[in-house]
Design a protein around this motif. Structure first.
Motif, short mmCIF file in Angstrom:
data_model
loop_
_atom_site.label_atom_id
_atom_site.label_comp_id
_atom_site.label_asym_id
_atom_site.label_seq_id
_atom_site.Cartn_x
_atom_site.Cartn_y
_atom_site.Cartn_z
N ASN A 3 0.75 -0.98 -0.01
CA ASN A 3 0.11 -0.22 0.14
C ASN A 3 0.90 1.11 0.02
OD1 ASN A 3 -2.33 -1.39 0.24
ND2 ASN A 3 -2.26 -1.88 2.42
N GLU A 19 -3.75 7.27 -3.02
CA GLU A 19 -3.50 6.08 -2.44
C GLU A 19 -3.68 4.76 -3.52
OE1 GLU A 19 -6.56 5.60 0.77
OE2 GLU A 19 -6.19 7.54 1.32
N LEU A 20 -2.59 3.94 -3.51
CA LEU A 20 -2.44 2.73 -4.21
C LEU A 20 -2.40 1.53 -3.34
CD1 LEU A 20 0.30 4.13 -6.77
CD2 LEU A 20 -2.16 3.82 -7.10
N SER A 21 -2.92 0.38 -3.97
CA SER A 21 -2.68 -0.93 -3.44
C SER A 21 -2.10 -1.51 -4.66
CB SER A 21 -3.83 -1.67 -3.01
OG SER A 21 -4.65 -0.84 -1.96
N ASP A 23 -0.32 -5.28 -6.12
CA ASP A 23 0.03 -6.87 -5.93
C ASP A 23 1.60 -6.96 -5.77
OD1 ASP A 23 0.99 -7.03 -8.30
OD2 ASP A 23 -0.78 -8.01 -9.37
N ILE A 28 -1.35 -2.53 -10.26
CA ILE A 28 -2.39 -1.65 -9.43
C ILE A 28 -3.46 -2.44 -9.30
CG2 ILE A 28 -3.78 0.52 -9.42
CD1 ILE A 28 -1.31 1.74 -11.17
N LYS A 29 -3.98 -2.79 -7.95
CA LYS A 29 -5.30 -3.38 -7.74
C LYS A 29 -6.22 -2.59 -7.36
CE LYS A 29 -4.06 -7.27 -8.64
NZ LYS A 29 -4.38 -8.01 -9.87
N ASN A 30 -6.01 -1.45 -6.53
CA ASN A 30 -7.02 -0.49 -6.21
C ASN A 30 -6.16 1.02 -6.13
OD1 ASN A 30 -9.38 -1.91 -5.68
ND2 ASN A 30 -8.08 -2.79 -3.99
N PHE A 31 -6.96 1.94 -6.71
CA PHE A 31 -6.31 3.37 -6.33
C PHE A 31 -7.32 4.28 -6.24
CE2 PHE A 31 -7.83 3.72 -10.54
CZ PHE A 31 -7.99 5.00 -10.59
N HIS A 32 -7.13 5.42 -5.51
CA HIS A 32 -7.87 6.48 -5.06
C HIS A 32 -7.03 7.55 -5.44
CE1 HIS A 32 -11.10 8.78 -3.25
NE2 HIS A 32 -10.29 9.22 -2.31
N ARG A 49 -6.89 9.26 -14.06
CA ARG A 49 -7.70 8.17 -13.58
C ARG A 49 -7.50 7.08 -14.66
NH1 ARG A 49 -11.21 12.52 -10.85
NH2 ARG A 49 -10.41 12.06 -8.71
N ALA A 53 -4.03 1.64 -14.06
CA ALA A 53 -4.43 0.26 -14.44
C ALA A 53 -3.17 -0.69 -14.74
CB ALA A 53 -5.45 0.30 -15.54
#
Length: 137
Positions: A3, A19-21, A23, A28-32, A49, A53
Motif C-alpha cells: 500500500n 492511495e494505491l494498492s 500486488d 495496481i489493484k486499487n487506487f484512489h 484516472r 491500471a
C-alpha cells in the motif's frame, strides 16, 4: 500486497491525495486519486484516472510544469520509488535561514525564476552561495 499513500497541499492552491494498492508484481489493484484545485488540474487528474491500471511502471509522469502537474509527477515518482528531492538539506539558505521547503513551495506557487524565488523567500539575497542550489531547484 503493498500500500502507498501520498498527500500534499499547497496552501490556497492545489491539493492531491493518491492511495494505491499493488500486488506482488507491482500491478495496481486499487487506487484512489483525489484533487482540489484549478479546472486545468482537475482535468489532468481526470485524464490520469484512466491510466492507473496494470503495472505501476506503465503510468507515465506528466510533462507539464504547472503546479498541478508538478504535484502529480511527485506523487507518481514517489509511488515508483524514484522521487529524488532536488535538494536534500532542510535549510537551503543559511545566511537568511530559509528552509528548502519554503523555496520549493514558492516555485510551486509560481516563482519560475531565481529572481522571483529570491523576492518571495529572500533566499540567495545575502552571500549568494546558495544561488546555484536555487537555480537547480
Amino acid at each position: 500486497m503493498k500500500n502507498f499513500k501520498f498527500k500534499k497541499k499547497i496552501p490556497g492552491r492545489e491539493e492531491l491525495s493518491l492511495e494505491l494498492s499493488l500486488d506482488g508484481d507491482g500491478n495496481i489493484k486499487n487506487f484512489h486519486l483525489k484533487a482540489v484545485g484549478s479546472l486545468a488540474f482537475l482535468r489532468l487528474i481526470e485524464k490520469y484516472r484512466k491510466l492507473f491500471a496494470g503495472p505501476l511502471t506503465n503510468v507515465h509522469e506528466p510533462e507539464e510544469t504547472n503546479t498541478g502537474a508538478l504535484l502529480l509527477r511527485e506523487a507518481i515518482l514517489t509511488a515508483k520509488g524514484q522521487w529524488l528531492p532536488p535538494y536534500k538539506e532542510l535549510q537551503l539558505c543559511h545566511c537568511r535561514s530559509i528552509p528548502t521547503e519554503k523555496v520549493m513551495e514558492s516555485i510551486l506557487i509560481g516563482a519560475n525564476t531565481t529572481e522571483k524565488v529570491s523576492r518571495m523567500t529572500s533566499a540567495s539575497t545575502a552571500c549568494g552561495t546558495c544561488m546555484p542550489d536555487v537555480q537547480a531547484i
